[in-house]
Design a protein around this motif. Structure first.
Motif, short mmCIF file in Angstrom:
data_model
loop_
_atom_site.label_atom_id
_atom_site.label_comp_id
_atom_site.label_asym_id
_atom_site.label_seq_id
_atom_site.Cartn_x
_atom_site.Cartn_y
_atom_site.Cartn_z
N GLU A 1 0.84 -1.19 0.00
CA GLU A 1 0.00 0.00 0.00
C GLU A 1 0.88 1.24 0.00
OE1 GLU A 1 -2.77 -0.08 3.19
OE2 GLU A 1 -3.73 -1.94 2.54
N GLY A 2 0.77 2.03 -1.07
CA GLY A 2 1.62 3.21 -1.22
C GLY A 2 1.18 4.42 -0.44
N ASN A 3 -0.11 4.50 -0.13
CA ASN A 3 -0.66 5.60 0.69
C ASN A 3 -0.30 6.99 0.17
OD1 ASN A 3 -1.81 3.74 2.60
ND2 ASN A 3 0.23 3.46 3.48
N GLY A 4 -0.22 7.13 -1.14
CA GLY A 4 0.00 8.44 -1.73
C GLY A 4 1.40 9.01 -1.57
N ARG A 5 2.37 8.18 -1.17
CA ARG A 5 3.74 8.69 -0.96
C ARG A 5 4.38 9.03 -2.31
NH1 ARG A 5 5.14 7.74 4.51
NH2 ARG A 5 6.94 9.08 4.05
N PRO A 6 5.08 10.17 -2.40
CA PRO A 6 5.64 10.61 -3.69
C PRO A 6 6.90 9.85 -4.09
CG PRO A 6 6.22 12.16 -1.96
CD PRO A 6 5.29 11.15 -1.33
N SER B 1 -0.57 1.74 -9.25
CA SER B 1 -1.64 0.79 -8.92
C SER B 1 -1.63 0.41 -7.44
CB SER B 1 -1.50 -0.48 -9.77
OG SER B 1 -0.39 -1.27 -9.36
N LEU B 2 -0.48 0.59 -6.78
CA LEU B 2 -0.35 0.28 -5.36
C LEU B 2 -0.68 1.47 -4.46
CD1 LEU B 2 2.99 -1.76 -5.46
CD2 LEU B 2 0.67 -2.67 -5.39
N GLY B 3 -0.89 2.62 -5.08
CA GLY B 3 -1.26 3.79 -4.30
C GLY B 3 -0.16 4.80 -4.10
N PHE B 4 1.03 4.58 -4.70
CA PHE B 4 2.07 5.61 -4.65
C PHE B 4 1.70 6.72 -5.64
CE2 PHE B 4 4.36 1.76 -3.31
CZ PHE B 4 5.05 2.22 -2.20
N LYS B 5 2.24 7.90 -5.44
CA LYS B 5 2.05 8.99 -6.38
C LYS B 5 3.36 9.18 -7.12
CE LYS B 5 0.43 12.59 -8.50
NZ LYS B 5 -0.46 12.40 -9.66
N THR B 6 3.41 8.77 -8.38
CA THR B 6 4.66 8.81 -9.13
C THR B 6 4.78 10.07 -9.98
OG1 THR B 6 3.77 7.60 -11.03
CG2 THR B 6 4.73 6.29 -9.23
N TYR B 7 6.03 10.47 -10.21
CA TYR B 7 6.32 11.65 -11.02
C TYR B 7 7.35 11.30 -12.09
CZ TYR B 7 3.79 14.34 -7.55
OH TYR B 7 2.80 14.82 -6.72
N ILE C 1 7.99 18.87 -5.77
CA ILE C 1 7.27 17.69 -5.26
C ILE C 1 7.26 17.70 -3.74
CG2 ILE C 1 7.21 15.16 -5.20
CD1 ILE C 1 8.64 15.19 -7.92
N TYR C 2 8.41 18.06 -3.16
CA TYR C 2 8.52 18.13 -1.69
C TYR C 2 7.53 19.14 -1.11
CZ TYR C 2 10.64 18.96 2.90
OH TYR C 2 10.85 19.10 4.25
N GLU C 3 7.44 20.31 -1.73
CA GLU C 3 6.53 21.35 -1.25
C GLU C 3 5.07 20.95 -1.46
OE1 GLU C 3 7.09 24.09 0.47
OE2 GLU C 3 9.20 23.49 0.57
N MET C 4 4.80 20.24 -2.55
CA MET C 4 3.44 19.82 -2.85
C MET C 4 2.92 18.82 -1.83
SD MET C 4 2.08 18.11 -6.41
CE MET C 4 3.21 19.17 -7.32
N VAL D 1 10.68 12.84 -0.57
CA VAL D 1 10.41 12.17 -1.84
C VAL D 1 11.35 10.99 -2.02
CG1 VAL D 1 10.25 12.48 -4.34
CG2 VAL D 1 9.75 14.41 -2.80
N SER D 2 10.82 9.84 -2.41
CA SER D 2 11.64 8.69 -2.78
C SER D 2 12.03 8.83 -4.25
CB SER D 2 10.88 7.38 -2.57
OG SER D 2 10.54 7.21 -1.20
N ILE D 3 13.26 8.44 -4.58
CA ILE D 3 13.73 8.55 -5.96
C ILE D 3 14.17 7.17 -6.45
CG2 ILE D 3 15.33 9.68 -7.55
CD1 ILE D 3 15.66 11.93 -5.59
N VAL D 4 13.65 6.77 -7.61
CA VAL D 4 14.01 5.51 -8.25
C VAL D 4 14.73 5.85 -9.55
CG1 VAL D 4 13.18 3.35 -9.25
CG2 VAL D 4 12.02 4.33 -7.25
N GLY D 5 15.96 5.37 -9.70
CA GLY D 5 16.72 5.64 -10.92
C GLY D 5 17.23 4.37 -11.55
N TRP D 6 17.03 4.25 -12.84
CA TRP D 6 17.49 3.06 -13.58
C TRP D 6 18.75 3.43 -14.36
CZ3 TRP D 6 14.34 0.90 -18.34
CH2 TRP D 6 15.02 -0.20 -18.88
#
Length: 393
Positions: free
Chosen positions: A158-163, A186-192, A216-219, A224-229
Motif C-alpha cells: 500500500e503506497g498511501n500516496g507517498r511521492p 496501482s499500489l497507491g504511490f504517487k509517481t512523477y 514535489i517536496y513542497e506539494m 520524496v523517494s527517488i528511483v533511478g534506472w
C-alpha cells in the motif's frame, strides 16, 4: 569465505596496531571496532576475530598492512572496502591521551596509503564479458512479455500516496519507466516523471532535477523517494547526497553508484560519440560527487548478467551502515524496466524503508522463485545435506 575470514582477522590486527601507534589503549580501540563491526553483514566473524587477538599479534603494523592489501587483492575489487577505510579513518581521528603529533601524522599517512592501494584494486573490475553483451538481446523478449505478465504481478503493498520520482536510464525517456510507474501507481504511490526528454547523463540536468524535487517536496510536505534506472541512478544518488532533508530514500536499478571514473563499459564509446569529448574529462566533478554514500536508505538492484555495466559497480557497501541493501535479480540491463521481479522489489523497498522495517531480499510468497538468492539458498542447503551425509557415512 575462508579468505574473507582471513581478511577480517588480519584487518582487525592491523586496525589495533594502528590504534596503538596512535596512542590509543586496547580498550579504546576495542570500543571503536565493536561499534563498527556490529553492523557488518559478517559481524560474528569480525567480533570473533576481535576477541581472539593478543598484544603480540599487533606489533608489526607494516607486515599487517601488506597482508591486508595482499588479501584484498586476492579477493578482488569490492565496494565493501570503503567500510575498512572508514574504520581506519575513525581510529586515525581518535584522540588518544598518549599520542604525539608525529605519531598521528604517521597514522594518517598509513591510512592514505591503504586508501590508494584499495583504489588500485578497485580499478581492476573488468567490463562485462562478450557473452553478457550478446545476452542483452533478450531485453526484446522481456519488454514483449511484460504485457502478458503484468496482470499477474501481485499487488500487496500500500503506497498511501507517498511521492516517488522516477529517472530513466541513459538514452531512455519516461517511456522507459512506464511499467514501474504504472505498477507503483496501482499500489497507491504517487509517481512523477522525469520530463526532460532522453537522459544523456549530463550534469546540466541537475538544477532542473533539484527544482522538480523541491516542487514535489513542497506539494506533498514530505520527503520524496527517488528511483533511478542505470544512468538515472547516478542522478538519484547525487540528489540524495545534496538534499538528504528532501529525499526519503533512493532505489537504483543496475546503476553504477561508485567508481564510475574508472568503470570499463562498452557504453563509454557511445557516450563519447554523442557528447564529443571524454566523459571523464567533461564530468569529472559531477562523477566525483557520486562517490559519497548518502545518509538516506539505499537499495541497489543489480544483475550479474548485465551486459552494459559491470555489476560490481552497481552494489553499495552494506557493511557501511544500516539501511543499505543490495538485491540481485535475473535479467538483462536493458530489460530491467520490464522485469516483474524489479517491479516487486521496488515496491517492497519503498514500503519497507518508509515504514522503517527491514527489507527482505524478496517476497516470502511463491514469487520468490524469481530471485537468485532463492536458488542459491537451495543449492547451499543441498550442499550442507551432502556434507552431513559424508560425515555420517
Amino acid at each position: 569465505m575462508e579468505v574473507r575470514i582471513q581478511l577480517y582477522n588480519k584487518f582487525t590486527q592491523f586496525a589495533m596496531s594502528l590504534g596503538r601507534l596512535n596512542g590509543l589503549s586496547i580498550d579504546e580501540i576495542n570500543t571503536v571496532l565493536k561499534n563498527s563491526y556490529e553492523r557488518h553483514p559478517h559481524a560474528e566473524f569480525m567480533l570473533g576475530a576481535l576477541e581472539n587477538i593478543h598484544e603480540k599479534d599487533i606489533e608489526d603494523f607494516k607486515f599487517l598492512f601488506n597482508e591486508c592489501v595482499r588479501i584484498c587483492d586476492e579477493l578482488g575489487p569490492s565496494r565493501e572496502y570503503i567500510t575498512l577505510l572508514s574504520i581506519l579513518t575513525t581510529i586515525a581521528n581518535e584522540a588518544g591521551e598518549n599520542k604525539t603529533l608525529e605519531q598521528n601524522q604517521l597514522v594518517h599517512e598509513i591510512v592514505l596509503k591503504f586508501k590508494k592501494e584499495i583504489e588500485l584494486i578497485n580499478q581492476k573490475i573488468p567490463k562485462p564479458p562478450l557473452f553478457n553483451m550478446l545476452l542483452e538481446s533478450r531485453s526484446l523478449l522481456e519488454w514483449g512479455s511484460i504485457y502478458a505478465i503484468y496482470p499477474f504481478i501481485p499487488k500487496r503493498i500500500e503506497g498511501n500516496g507517498r511521492p516517488v520520482l522516477l529517472i530513466p536510464p541513459y538514452l531512455g525517456d519516461d517511456y522507459s519507466t512506464s511499467f514501474v510507474r504504472r505498477y507503483l501507481d496501482s499500489l497507491g504511490f504517487k509517481t512523477y516523471k522525469w520530463e526532460m526528454g532522453f537522459n544523456m547523463v549530463k550534469s546540466h540536468y541537475i538544477p532542473r532535477l533539484e527544482e522538480k524535487l523541491d516542487d514535489i517536496y513542497e506539494m506533498h510536505k514530505e520527503k520524496v523517494s527517488i528511483v533511478g534506472w542505470s544512468g538515472g541512478g547516478i542522478f538519484a544518488k547525487i540528489m540524495a547526497n545534496r538534499h538528504p532533508n528532501q529525499v526519503e530514500q533512493i532505489i537504483t536499478i543496475a546503476s553504477p553508484v561508485w567508481g564510475v571514473m574508472d568503470m570499463k563499459t562498452p557504453v563509454y564509446g557511445l557516450l563519447e560519440f554523442f557528447q564529443g569529448k571524454s566523459l571523464k574529462e567533461r564530468n569529472k566533478r559531477f562523477l566525483q560527487e557520486l562517490e559519497p554514500i548518502p545518509n538516506v536508505p539505499v537499495t541497489c538492484i543489480y544483475t550479474k548478467t548485465d551486459g552494459l555495466v559491470p555489476w560490481k559497480h552497481c552494489m553499495e557497501a552494506e557493511s557501511y551502515r544500516k539501511g543499505i541493501k543490495n538485491i540481485e535479480v535475473f535479467g538483462s540491463h536493458s530489460g530491467l524496466g520490464a522485469n516483474a521481479s524489479v517491479l516487486m522489489i521496488t515496491a517492497n523497498a519503498l514500503s519497507a524503508n518508509i515504514n522503517g522495517v527491514t527489507i527482505e531480499d524478496a517476497t516470502p510468497h511463491i514469487e520468490r522463485i524469481l530471485y537468485p538468492f532463492y536458488w542459491s539458498h537451495k543449492k547451499w542447503k543441498l550442499f550442507k545435506k551432502k556434507s552431513n551425509l559424508v560425515q555420517t557415512s
